[in-house]
Motif scaffolding. Structure first.
Motif, PDB file in Angstrom:
ATOM      1  N   SER A  97      -1.728 -75.551 -14.529  1.00 43.41           N
ATOM      2  CA  SER A  97      -2.329 -74.487 -15.349  1.00 43.41           C
ATOM      3  C   SER A  97      -3.336 -75.131 -16.286  1.00 43.41           C
ATOM      4  O   SER A  97      -2.979 -75.986 -17.093  1.00 43.41           O
ATOM      5  CB  SER A  97      -1.225 -73.790 -16.146  1.00 43.41           C
ATOM      6  OG  SER A  97      -1.805 -72.957 -17.122  1.00 43.41           O
ATOM      7  N   TYR A  98      -4.602 -74.705 -16.163  1.00 43.67           N
ATOM      8  CA  TYR A  98      -5.657 -75.397 -16.915  1.00 43.67           C
ATOM      9  C   TYR A  98      -6.247 -74.583 -18.061  1.00 43.67           C
ATOM     10  O   TYR A  98      -7.057 -75.105 -18.814  1.00 43.67           O
ATOM     11  CB  TYR A  98      -6.813 -75.742 -15.966  1.00 43.67           C
ATOM     12  CG  TYR A  98      -6.404 -76.596 -14.784  1.00 43.67           C
ATOM     13  CD1 TYR A  98      -6.582 -76.138 -13.483  1.00 43.67           C
ATOM     14  CD2 TYR A  98      -5.856 -77.860 -14.973  1.00 43.67           C
ATOM     15  CE1 TYR A  98      -6.222 -76.923 -12.397  1.00 43.67           C
ATOM     16  CE2 TYR A  98      -5.492 -78.638 -13.889  1.00 43.67           C
ATOM     17  CZ  TYR A  98      -5.677 -78.166 -12.607  1.00 43.67           C
ATOM     18  OH  TYR A  98      -5.328 -78.942 -11.526  1.00 43.67           O
ATOM     19  N   THR A  99      -5.845 -73.345 -18.144  1.00 43.01           N
ATOM     20  CA  THR A  99      -6.553 -72.466 -19.069  1.00 43.01           C
ATOM     21  C   THR A  99      -6.384 -72.905 -20.511  1.00 43.01           C
ATOM     22  O   THR A  99      -5.274 -73.102 -20.994  1.00 43.01           O
ATOM     23  CB  THR A  99      -6.059 -71.021 -18.899  1.00 43.01           C
ATOM     24  OG1 THR A  99      -6.170 -70.689 -17.527  1.00 43.01           O
ATOM     25  CG2 THR A  99      -6.883 -70.053 -19.725  1.00 43.01           C
ATOM     26  N   LEU A 100      -7.517 -73.025 -21.203  1.00 42.91           N
ATOM     27  CA  LEU A 100      -7.516 -73.417 -22.604  1.00 42.91           C
ATOM     28  C   LEU A 100      -7.634 -72.150 -23.422  1.00 42.91           C
ATOM     29  O   LEU A 100      -8.638 -71.442 -23.342  1.00 42.91           O
ATOM     30  CB  LEU A 100      -8.720 -74.332 -22.876  1.00 42.91           C
ATOM     31  CG  LEU A 100      -8.880 -74.900 -24.268  1.00 42.91           C
ATOM     32  CD1 LEU A 100      -7.672 -75.732 -24.649  1.00 42.91           C
ATOM     33  CD2 LEU A 100     -10.137 -75.745 -24.345  1.00 42.91           C
ATOM     34  N   VAL A 101      -6.570 -71.851 -24.150  1.00 46.60           N
ATOM     35  CA  VAL A 101      -6.552 -70.601 -24.894  1.00 46.60           C
ATOM     36  C   VAL A 101      -6.754 -70.911 -26.365  1.00 46.60           C
ATOM     37  O   VAL A 101      -6.060 -71.755 -26.917  1.00 46.60           O
ATOM     38  CB  VAL A 101      -5.200 -69.877 -24.693  1.00 46.60           C
ATOM     39  CG1 VAL A 101      -5.167 -68.578 -25.466  1.00 46.60           C
ATOM     40  CG2 VAL A 101      -4.939 -69.641 -23.217  1.00 46.60           C
ATOM     41  N   PRO A 102      -7.683 -70.205 -27.018  1.00 41.39           N
ATOM     42  CA  PRO A 102      -7.845 -70.454 -28.455  1.00 41.39           C
ATOM     43  C   PRO A 102      -6.599 -70.023 -29.209  1.00 41.39           C
ATOM     44  O   PRO A 102      -5.930 -69.067 -28.812  1.00 41.39           O
ATOM     45  CB  PRO A 102      -9.037 -69.567 -28.856  1.00 41.39           C
ATOM     46  CG  PRO A 102      -9.544 -68.953 -27.609  1.00 41.39           C
ATOM     47  CD  PRO A 102      -8.583 -69.169 -26.515  1.00 41.39           C
ATOM     48  N   ASP A 115       3.160 -75.827 -10.893  1.00 44.31           N
ATOM     49  CA  ASP A 115       3.120 -75.764 -12.356  1.00 44.31           C
ATOM     50  C   ASP A 115       1.722 -75.938 -12.931  1.00 44.31           C
ATOM     51  O   ASP A 115       1.539 -75.907 -14.135  1.00 44.31           O
ATOM     52  CB  ASP A 115       4.025 -76.847 -12.961  1.00 44.31           C
ATOM     53  CG  ASP A 115       5.502 -76.568 -12.722  1.00 44.31           C
ATOM     54  OD1 ASP A 115       6.308 -77.515 -12.800  1.00 44.31           O
ATOM     55  OD2 ASP A 115       5.834 -75.390 -12.445  1.00 44.31           O
TER      56      ASP A 115
END
Lengths: 263, 419
Positions: free
Chosen positions: A256-261, A254
């Motif tokens: 998930s590190y992506t930081l999405v604006p 599980d």
């Protein structure tokens, strides 16, 4: 953790947060322990074997570094960051060659481990790697906390072993039985993580087989088993992944590190 | 100088009033010629464990040997002052110093070195008290003197308790002579709904301008709504005391707040809590009601801060649950998350603390997974985080995320440069 997630009256939480709060208390994955960040006693087992033909890490600027050197650097950042997260965490160092050797006893001073790690030298590869000895050593050095009701009461501390295995030609095996390993693993207060650093998988090495064996060590589904070839950034990223507290982190699949604006 | 209360009575009379106590076997007698401090180890331990009965500040009570400097002073033949120390005076005297109503009452117990198991002679630091109480008062109200048994663990505790009850009664009698103070006292009891045991009174003669009368009261500050994890963080009983000194009849009273460490950890140190100035002519009761409001407001803020922190952490977990590294699951003061922007991975340390949300927002520090100095990873604290205490946690987290995104490139550049 049930006492901390009761939904507050007055409905001040948004729906999403309420769902998270409910999820934490009725988790789909059955947690054996409350999700409390108790101090970790981390045993770093570092493989110092250098196999003939091992390729170095190559950085963008052309510089080359041995696998052990890279592991030491990434481990230094791991220790410094883990200490910054919570100064109560403790670390011990084991070096793995033909037999495991307990180098540094538990200390909350990361600098002590970093200094001892600096002194570790590469050793020529051995023909076998006996995991029984590793867990026998660990079992004799530690004392699992006694907890009357482990699913409700957080322990005063917990143990985590991080095995950093670096051989591409030698299968790690239990040559003297698995009893002590099984005894440790069945405890909710003992977690094993594995980071496998290896050559590029090919027909000339046993990387895939070794990785399967190491995955097999994750009997309960709580472990992180990570593998990296000669990618320095990925190595450092994985040590970042390993910073996560075993009682609070998501299961490996599980992550998930992506930081999405926000659009 | 202490007046010796019982010296006025012939020793025979004294002995006849007292029972002989238990008969001590010869072999025990030999071990009993230790100094009284050694003899009463168990009794002192009893009071340490169970508390000193009858005083509000029981933590500040002290039992000690008389110091040698307290010998009796005499005038020599030429009129010069000599210090005359009776032999073994200090070895055979126990001093029990009891804080009471902002001052101290010390009980001096003088033991007979030849018969240390016998009931001691007793004097007090308060001369007027000494001269006011009668033998009958002692007989009636300090029965432990009649039943003196050094083998009983609580004999000193009983004595202290009984003497304090006597002292309390004495002070209340003196209070009746001062109508204004008496009215203040009674109105306090009623307004605070506290018992007589929760307030200590020390009334001093108005002829002596420099002496002060004082009230010391336990304020009924309730911590029942405070989450147990915050209360349990500090050991000890949560006590809130207010001392009110009345320096002179006409002058305004002077308040002093005393908080136990458990309460201070929740609402701040007593010295940092600004007590409102005492308006002229205000009654103590009205002033104390204002203090109670102030303290109750502080407690409410502590509870609110905790609840808001919990909501904030839950919101971060909601949005970043798959990237959580570690968080404070008991007091909700901190959460650490790992993030990735364009393949650049880093840690975000988000700290809250007890001044959140009212006084400041979350503190956010970005920290490197790749670059470090000798001692620590490269890090950068965000200084441009927009914040309002009126926002809901969801908005606070959103602004935190935006601030992180805005700072990532510069953090990435600076960490390469710094390492």
């Amino acid at each position: 953790m049930s006492e901390e997630v009761e939904v507050l009256s007055g409905n001040t939480l948004s729906e999403d947060v309420e769902k998270v709060v409910e999820k934490i208390s009725n988790t789909t994955v059955e947690f054996r322990v409350p999700r409390v960040n108790c101090p970790e006693h981390i045993i770093l087992v570092v493989d110092v074997c250098h196999e003939v033909g091992n390729t170095p890490y190559r950085l963008a600027d052309g510089s080359k570094f041995s696998a052990l050197y890279m592991v030491k650097r990434a481990l230094t950042l791991f220790l410094q960051n883990k200490h910054a997260i919570d100064a109560r965490h403790k670390f011990a160092l084991v070096l793995l060659h033909n037999i495991p050797v307990w180098i540094s006893d538990f200390t909350s001073d990361p600098q002590k481990i970093i200094s001892d790690l600096e002194l570790a030298e590469e050793r020529p590869a051995t023909t076998h790697c006996d995991l029984s000895l590793v867990f026998e050593l660990i079992a004799h050095q530690i004392s699992l906390p006694k907890c009357s009701n482990p699913s409700v009461v957080p322990p005063p501390y917990m143990y985590r072993t991080i095995l950093i295995y670096g051989r591409s030609h030698c299968l790690p095996q239990f040559l003297h039985g698995k009893e002590l390993f099984s005894h440790l693993i069945q405890s909710p207060h003992f977690v094993l993580d594995v980071l496998y650093t290896h050559e590029s998988p090919s027909d000339n090495n046993k990387c895939e087989g070794i990785f399967d064996l190491l995955c097999g060590l994750d009997e309960g589904g709580w472990s992180y088993v990570l593998e990296v070839s000669r990618n320095a950034t990925k190595l450092h990223n994985y040590f970042g992944t390993l910073l996560a507290h075993p009682f609070q982190r998501p299961v490996q699949k599980d992550l998930s590190y992506t930081l999405v604006p926000k659009d | 100088m202490c007046s010796r209360l019982l010296l006025s009575l012939p020793r025979l009379v004294l002995l006849s009033l007292l029972t002989a106590g238990t008969l001590i076997p010869m072999e025990e007698q030999a071990s009993l010629n230790n100094a009284p401090l050694n003899m009463f180890t168990r009794q002192m331990e009893y009071m340490k464990v169970n508390g000193v009965p009858g005083v509000l500040f029981s933590d500040c009570a002290e039992i000690s040997k008389a110091s040698e400097a307290q010998g009796v002073k005499n005038k020599g033949d030429n009129g010069e002052i000599l210090e005359c120390r009776p032999e073994s005076y200090s070895e055979n005297t126990l001093l029990i110093k009891l804080p009471y109503a902002g001052t101290n009452l010390t009980i001096h117990l003088l033991f007979n070195p030849q018969e240390p198991w016998m009931v001691p002679e007793m004097t007090f630091s308060d001369d007027r008290f000494t001269s006011t109480i009668t033998l009958k008062d002692l007989e009636d109200q300090v029965p432990s003197l009649n039943e003196w048994d050094t083998s009983t663990d609580d004999i000193l505790a009983q004595l202290v308790h009984q003497v304090l009850q006597l002292y309390r009664g004495y002070q209340l009698d003196r209070l009746e002579e001062d109508e204004i103070l008496q009215i203040q006292y009674e109105s306090l009891l009623k307004a605070l709904k506290i018992g007589e045991g929760d307030i200590e009174v020390s009334v001093n003669s108005t002829e002596q301008v420099s002496t002060t009368s004082s009230f010391l009261m336990r304020l009924p500050l309730s911590l029942q709504d405070v989450p147990p994890v915050l209360v349990d963080a500090n050991p000890g009983t949560p006590n809130t005391f207010l001392q009110v000194d009345f320096p002179r009849r006409e002058a305004a009273f002077v308040p002093k707040l005393h908080l136990s460490s458990c309460v201070e950890s929740l609402i701040g140190e007593a010295s940092s809590l600004a007590l409102p100035t005492v308006p002229p002519g205000i009654g103590v009761m009205d002033y104390v009601e204002r203090i109670m409001e102030l303290l109750e407001e502080k407690v409410r803020r502590t509870i609110l801060s905790f609840e808001t922190r919990k909501q904030f952490i839950a919101e971060v977990l909601c949005q970043f649950g798959c990237a959580v590294v570690e968080y404070d699951a008991e007091r909700f003061n901190k959460i650490v998350v790992m993030m990735e922007v364009k393949d650049f991975h880093f840690l975000a340390f988000i700290s809250l603390g007890s001044l959140f949300p009212q006084q400041h927002g979350p503190r956010v520090v970005l920290q490197s997974l790749y670059h470090n100095s000798a001692k620590e990873p490269v890090s950068k604290e965000l200084t441009d985080l927009k914040y309002s205490s009126q926002w809901k946690p969801e908005e606070m987290v959103q602004h935190t995320k935006e601030a992180i995104l805005a700072n990532i490139s510069s953090f990435q550049m600076s960490s390469i440069r710094t390492s």
